[in-house]
Design an enzyme around this catalytic site. Structure first.
Site, PDB file in Angstrom:
ATOM      1  CB  SER A  22      -0.911   0.006   1.232  1.00 42.05           C
ATOM      2  OG  SER A  22      -1.696   1.173   1.264  1.00 42.05           O
ATOM      3  CE  LYS A  46      -2.366   7.228  -2.324  1.00 36.89           C
ATOM      4  NZ  LYS A  46      -1.837   8.434  -2.995  1.00 36.89           N
ATOM      5  CB  CYS A 131      -3.852   5.229  12.113  1.00 38.16           C
ATOM      6  SG  CYS A 131      -3.979   4.658  10.420  1.00 38.16           S
ATOM      7  N   GLY A 245       9.077  -5.266   3.233  1.00 40.87           N
ATOM      8  CA  GLY A 245      10.197  -4.462   3.726  1.00 40.87           C
ATOM      9  C   GLY A 245      11.464  -4.732   2.947  1.00 40.87           C
ATOM     10  N   GLY A 246      11.774  -3.883   1.983  1.00 41.71           N
ATOM     11  CA  GLY A 246      13.043  -3.983   1.269  1.00 41.71           C
ATOM     12  C   GLY A 246      13.134  -5.067   0.219  1.00 41.71           C
TER      13      GLY A 246
END
Length: 306
Positions: A22, A46, A131, A245-246
């Site tokens: 996202s 997104k 959030c 992640g990466g």
């Protein structure tokens, strides 16, 4: 050698484990010129909120060694516009579309889940628990196990038959306790991890490189952190984990599956090459054949420790 790249996630079988993260793939439509959206295992759009958001002031992105910082501020068109103008143009019958949810309190998250619960073109809901909870003084939902669990429960109650994924924050002391709480609250799967908090400054102007000062670090720099987190969470819960992640290669994909992930999401690499996710999805079965991996289920979690 024939290989099987398919994966079964709660409520939805997918053709391969390569999804998009996202915030790095727009609503999917923006990347259609660079590859066949139907070739992906899933598209995570997104973050969506009930009302449109303008996001943070510029500059919102800063390059860092081996990665980038972003403080976009979850700019989006709002859930109604997404459902009306964007979802119908996505190949949701061939590729699962996952809606990422953003809200300021649990009631708003639940309302958003209710809006999406009856949408045929939405396969699952991914909850962004990074959030801040405005009703709890601004602490992020993902930093407190109790809040994370209650939020997962609130969303699950309004999600109908949609699987609920909870996206974990790495900015915590003990990510396993958050993961367990989310699963106990009703999460069907976990996305692991969101960005790490970071900042960058300019020594000449003496100003931060982001207008928001602080942003989220992503890219290759965080891959070892993400791998560690996925490994720990997979050891602690039975719910499927989607690693992120990466990741920028098919080799990276197999690393995450080796430590226990069911699927992965490609994020910052989409900014490096807009066709990156498509290239990885195409390369994965070739790499599996080279390594003698017949199917992902038998390879998953087979890391030899000790």
């Amino acid at each position: 050698m024939s290989v099987d790249t398919s994966v079964r996630l709660p409520g939805m079988p997918v053709k391969n484990p390569v999804m998009t993260a996202s915030g790095t793939f727009g609503y999917g439509l923006e990347f259609a010129p660079y590859g066949d959206l139907r070739s992906l295992g899933g598209i995570v759009v997104k973050g969506l909120s009930l009302a449109p958001r303008l996001g943070n002031p510029m500059p919102r992105i800063a390059e860092t060694p081996c990665g980038m910082l972003n403080a976009i501020g979850l700019q989006n068109c709002g859930v109604e516009k997404f459902l009306r103008d964007k979802l119908p143009r996505l190949p949701w019958r061939e590729t699962p579309i996952i809606a990422n949810l953003y809200a300021c309190d649990a009631d708003e998250f639940a309302e958003l889940a209710g809006v999406l619960s009856a949408e045929e073109g939405v396969a699952a809901l991914e909850v962004n628990i990074s959030c801040p909870n405005v009703k709890a003084g601004g602490i992020a939902f993902g930093q407190d196990p109790c809040m994370a669990g209650k939020l997962a429960e609130a969303v699950k109650k309004r999600a109908g038959d949609k699987p609920v994924w909870v996206k974990l924050s790495p900015n915590v002391t003990d990510i396993v306790s958050i993961a367990r709480a989310a699963v106990l609250g009703g999460a069907d799967a976990l996305t692991c991890i969101n960005t790490l908090t970071g900042m960058s400054v300019d020594i000449r102007s003496r100003k931060p490189r982001l207008a928001n000062v602080i942003g989220g670090l992503s890219g290759p720099a965080i891959k070892p952190v993400a791998l560690r987190a996925v490994w720990q969470v997979c050891q602690a819960v039975s719910a499927p984990v989607i690693g992120v992640g990466g990741i920028s290669s098919a080799e990276d994909v197999l690393e995450f599956i080796l430590v226990g992930a069911h699927a992965v999401q490609i994020g910052t690499a989409n900014f490096m090459r807009p066709d990156m996710a498509f290239r990885i999805a195409e390369r994965l079965p070739q790499l599996m054949a080279e390594l003698g991996i017949e199917d992902l289920a038998s390879y998953r979690g087979s890391l030899r420790v000790g």
